[in-house]
Design an enzyme around this catalytic site. Structure first.
Site, PDB file in Angstrom:
ATOM      1  N   HIS A 122       0.840  -1.196   0.000  1.00 43.18           N
ATOM      2  CA  HIS A 122       0.000   0.000   0.000  1.00 43.18           C
ATOM      3  C   HIS A 122       0.875   1.246   0.000  1.00 43.18           C
ATOM      4  CE1 HIS A 122      -2.973   2.791   2.249  1.00 43.18           C
ATOM      5  NE2 HIS A 122      -3.191   2.848   0.951  1.00 43.18           N
ATOM      6  N   CYS A 145      -0.404   0.510   9.644  1.00 49.44           N
ATOM      7  CA  CYS A 145      -0.623   1.862   9.122  1.00 49.44           C
ATOM      8  C   CYS A 145      -2.069   2.049   8.650  1.00 49.44           C
ATOM      9  CB  CYS A 145       0.337   2.158   7.983  1.00 49.44           C
ATOM     10  SG  CYS A 145       2.028   2.393   8.545  1.00 49.44           S
ATOM     11  N   HIS A 146      -2.522   1.202   7.718  1.00 50.07           N
ATOM     12  CA  HIS A 146      -3.852   1.388   7.165  1.00 50.07           C
ATOM     13  C   HIS A 146      -4.674   0.109   7.143  1.00 50.07           C
ATOM     14  CE1 HIS A 146      -1.218   4.557   5.495  1.00 50.07           C
ATOM     15  NE2 HIS A 146      -2.232   5.326   5.848  1.00 50.07           N
ATOM     16  N   GLY A 147      -4.222  -0.868   7.930  1.00 54.16           N
ATOM     17  CA  GLY A 147      -5.028  -2.046   8.124  1.00 54.16           C
ATOM     18  C   GLY A 147      -5.130  -3.000   6.945  1.00 54.16           C
ATOM     19  N   PRO A 160      -6.478  -1.908   2.113  1.00 52.86           N
ATOM     20  CA  PRO A 160      -6.220  -1.064   0.938  1.00 52.86           C
ATOM     21  C   PRO A 160      -5.049  -1.503   0.048  1.00 52.86           C
ATOM     22  CG  PRO A 160      -5.371  -0.017   2.925  1.00 52.86           C
ATOM     23  CD  PRO A 160      -6.049  -1.287   3.366  1.00 52.86           C
TER      24      PRO A 160
END
Lengths: 181, 422
Positions: A122, A145-147, A160
Site C-alpha cells: 500500500h 498503518c492502514h489495516g 487497501p
C-alpha cells in the site's frame, strides 16, 4: 570579405562547408553526450553497495512456526518456517477471489519456507506478525498503518493494499541455506 | 561596444517570450552577433577556456560532493571510496583536481595576456578589478578544496595557511581559534572548509557573470590595443570566434585529458595519500604549483626594520596579490599594447621570467641559491608594478600606433580587400 559572401551563395563550396559544419557539430555533440555518462552513472549504486546486494540466510535455527526478519538490500525480508496448518491454509485459499490472484505454489520454492519482502504494497509500511494478536484476520501479517491483512502466503486478503507481499529472488544453496538476491 | 540589438525572433513563441523575458535577445546580442575586433589572436581564447573549466569544476564537484563525507574521521576514506567504489569516481576526482590546476594555468595566461596588451586600462578598469577578485576567489577556493581529502598535505597546508592569520596584531590568536573552530585544524575546520568550498564555486560563477558583463560594455581589447573605430574593424562573435575559441578549447581539453588519463597525480603530492596526522609534519611541505610564486614571496622576505620576517612575509604576499587591483592606475602609459611599447615589452618578459623563477624558488627549501633567487625576483615583482610601470609612461617613447585595426590591412580602413577569399 564582400567577395567571400558572394562566393558562398553560388559556388559548390557551400556544400563542403555545410558538411564540415554538420560533421564538426556532430562530433562535438556526440562527444559531449558521451562525456555526460560518467556524471549520470556516478549516481548508480557503488561497488560497495552492490557487494551487499545479496544476503545469505541460515535456515537451521528457525523453528517451525517461527518467523525471522533479515535485511536484504536495506529492506526487511520475512523468512517464515510454516506449520502444516499454515501451509494447508495457504494452499486452500480461493485463489480466484483474491485481490491479487496467485497460488501458493507460485510463491514458495519449498512448502515450509515462505520468504517475502516485508514492505506493505500500500504505502511502504512494515506489516507486523505478532504471534499473539497482531497478525491480521488471515493469520499472516497485518499492516498497522492502514489495516491491510495478509495471509500465510503473504497475499493481500483485506484492506487497501493492491498487491501481495513481494517474493524476492532467492535460491537454496543447500537444504538449510538460502541466498536472497 | 554597446550596440543596437540585431535579434529577430523567428517564431511566434520567440516573439511572445521576447516581449516578456528577452533572454534569447541577450544571448544573441552577447554571444552571436556581438561585434568583436577582427584581429584577436589565440591569447584571447582563454576567457572561453576558463568558462568551460569552471563548468567542468562545478559539475564534477557537485558529483563528488554526493559521495564525499566532510568529517575528520571519514573524509580520507570517503575519497578512497570515490576512487574505488563510485562508478567513474576516479574520473570525477582526477577531472576535478587536474581541471583546477589547468584552471590556474589558463588564468595565469589570461592575466599575462591582459598585462601584455594593456587590457586593464581605461575603459576596462572594472573588468580588470573583477578579474583580480576572481583570481582571489580562485585562490581561496583551491586552498579550501585541497584541504578536503584530509591527507597529510591537506592537513598541513591548512595549518600553515591558517597560521598566516596569526600575524594579525593583538587578536591573532582569537582569529585563529575562530577560523579553526578549535585550538588547531580539526574536524570543525574541515566541515566549514567544505561548506565554503562549495559556496565559493558559485560566488566565482556569479562574479564571472559580472566580469563578462563588464567586458561587453566596452567590448574586447585587441592585440593592437586601439579602440574599434567602426563596423569595418569588427566581425560577429559567432561564427568567427566561437570557431576560434572552440578550436583552442579542443587543444586545451586534449592536454587536460592527457593529464587526467595518463598522469593524474603528476601535479599532486604523494604525501596527500597518507591520512592526516596532527602529530607528524611531512618533511617538505610545498603548495600546489600554482601557489609556488606567492609561497616564495612569503618566505623570501627577511626582517624589515621592526617588522619580523613572519609578518613581513605575509604582508608581502598579500601585497603581491592586492597590488594587481591598482594596476590600472600604476601604469602611466596611454598606449595599451606592448607591441608599441619597446621598453615595457622587455620589462614584461623579465617579469614573466621573475614569476617563473619565483615558482621554482617556491618549490625549493628557502636557503642558498633558491633564497637568493626568491629575493631578487620578489624585488623585481614589486619594482615592476610600483616603480617601472609608473615611470615607463614618462620615459618611454612608444612606437606610432595605427589609426585603426583595419588600416594596416585595408589601406583607407573601409575599402574591401580584393582578390582573397580564404
Amino acid at each position: 570579405m564582400a567577395e567571400a559572401h558572394v562566393e558562398e551563395d553560388q559556388s559548390p563550396d557551400t556544400d563542403r562547408r555545410d558538411f564540415l559544419y554538420i560533421a564538426t557539430t556532430a562530433v562535438a555533440g556526440i562527444g559531449a553526450a558521451i562525456s555526460l555518462w560518467p556524471f549520470i552513472d556516478q549516481m548508480n549504486p557503488t561497488a560497495n553497495v552492490q557487494a551487499l546486494a545479496t544476503t545469505e540466510v541460515d535456515l537451521s535455527p528457525i523453528e517451525t512456526g517461527q518467523t525471522i526478519k533479515v535485511v536484504w538490500q536495506g529492506k526487511p525480508v520475512y523468512v517464515r518456517h510454516r506449520t502444516q496448518e499454515q501451509i494447508k491454509a495457504a494452499q486452500s485459499a480461493p485463489v480466484d477471489d483474491l485481490p491479487d490472484p496467485e497460488t501458493d505454489a507460485d510463491r514458495v520454492q519449498q512448502d515450509q519456507w515462505l520468504i517475502v519482502v516485508g514492505i506493505c504494497t500500500h504505502l511502504g509500511c512494515i506489516p507486523v506478525s505478532d504471534p499473539d494478536n497482531l497478525r491480521g484476520e488471515f493469520g499472516g501479517w497485518f499492516c498497522p498503518c492502514h489495516g491491510s491483512h495478509y495471509d500465510d502466503s503473504g497475499r493481500i486478503r483485506k484492506g487497501p493494499a493492491p498487491d501481495n507481499l513481494a517474493v524476492p529472488p532467492y535460491q537454496f544453496i543447500d537444504d538449510n541455506k538460502i541466498l536472497i538476491g | 561596444m554597446a550596440h543596437a540589438s540585431t535579434y529577430k525572433p523567428r517564431s511566434g513563441f520567440a516573439r511572445w517570450l521576447d516581449s516578456r523575458l528577452p533572454i534569447m535577445r541577450l544571448a544573441h546580442d552577447s554571444f552571436v552577433d556581438f561585434p568583436t575586433p577582427k584581429n584577436l589572436n589565440y591569447w584571447w581564447t582563454f576567457g572561453g577556456i576558463l568558462s568551460v573549466c569552471l563548468v567542468i569544476l562545478i559539475v564534477s564537484g557537485v558529483a563528488l560532493s554526493m559521495h564525499y563525507t566532510p568529517h575528520a574521521d571519514f573524509a580520507f576514506a570517503s575519497v578512497e571510496h570515490i576512487m574505488r567504489d563510485v562508478n567513474y569516481g576516479w574520473l570525477l576526482r582526477y577531472m576535478h583536481a587536474n581541471s583546477s590546476s589547468m584552471f590556474f594555468l589558463a588564468v595565469y595566461i589570461h592575466m599575462l595576456r591582459g598585462l601584455y596588451y594593456g587590457s586593464y586600462k581605461e575603459p576596462r578598469e572594472v573588468l580588470w578589478i573583477l578579474g583580480v577578485m576572481l583570481f582571489i576567489l580562485m585562490i581561496a577556493s583551491a586552498f579550501l578544496g585541497y584541504v578536503l581529502p584530509w591527507g597529510q598535505m591537506s592537513f598541513w597546508a591548512a595549518t600553515v595557511i591558517t597560521n598566516l592569520f596569526g600575524v594579525i596584531p593583538f587578536i591573532g590568536d582569537e582569529v585563529l581559534a575562530w577560523l579553526w573552530g578549535g585550538f588547531g585544524v580539526d574536524g570543525p575546520t574541515l566541515n566549514r572548509f567544505y561548506s565554503l568550498h562549495y559556496l565559493l564555486a558559485f560566488l566565482i560563477a556569479g562574479v564571472v557573470v559580472l566580469h563578462i558583463w563588464a567586458l561587453h560594455v566596452p567590448g574586447n581589447n585587441n592585440p593592437k590595443g586601439i579602440d574599434v573605430k567602426g563596423p569595418q574593424d569588427t566581425i560577429p562573435f559567432h561564427p568567427y570566434y566561437t570557431v576560434k575559441d572552440g578550436f583552442a578549447l579542443g587543444v586545451f581539453l586534449i592536454v587536460l585529458a592527457l593529464l587526467i588519463f595518463y598522469a593524474p597525480n603528476i601535479l599532486g603530492h604523494p604525501d596527500n595519500y597518507i591520512p592526516a596526522d596532527p602529530l607528524t609534519t611531512p618533511e617538505h611541505i610545498v603548495p600546489e604549483w600554482y601557489f609556488l610564486p606567492f609561497y616564495a614571496i612569503l618566505r623570501a622576505v627577511p626582517d624589515i626594520l621592526f617588522i619580523p620576517a613572519k609578518t613581513a612575509g605575509v604582508i608581502a604576499m598579500l601585497l603581491a596579490i592586492f597590488t594587481l587591483f591598482l594596476l590600472p592606475w600604476l601604469d602611466s602609459s596611454k598606449v595599451r599594447s606592448a607591441r608599441y611599447r619597446p621598453l615595457f615589452k622587455q620589462f614584461f618578459w623579465i617579469f614573466v621570467i621573475a614569476c617563473v623563477a619565483l615558482g621554482w624558488a617556491g618549490s625549493q627549501s628557502p636557503e642558498g641559491m633558491a633564497l637568493l633567487v626568491a629575493r631578487i625576483s620578489t624585488l623585481y615583482y614589486f619594482a615592476f608594478f610600483w616603480v617601472i610601470m609608473p615611470l615607463l609612461g614618462v620615459i618611454e617613447t612608444p612606437k606610432s600606433v595605427p589609426d585603426s585595426i583595419s588600416k594596416p590591412v585595408l589601406g583607407s580602413g573601409s575599402a574591401a580587400a580584393s582578390g582573397t577569399s580564404g
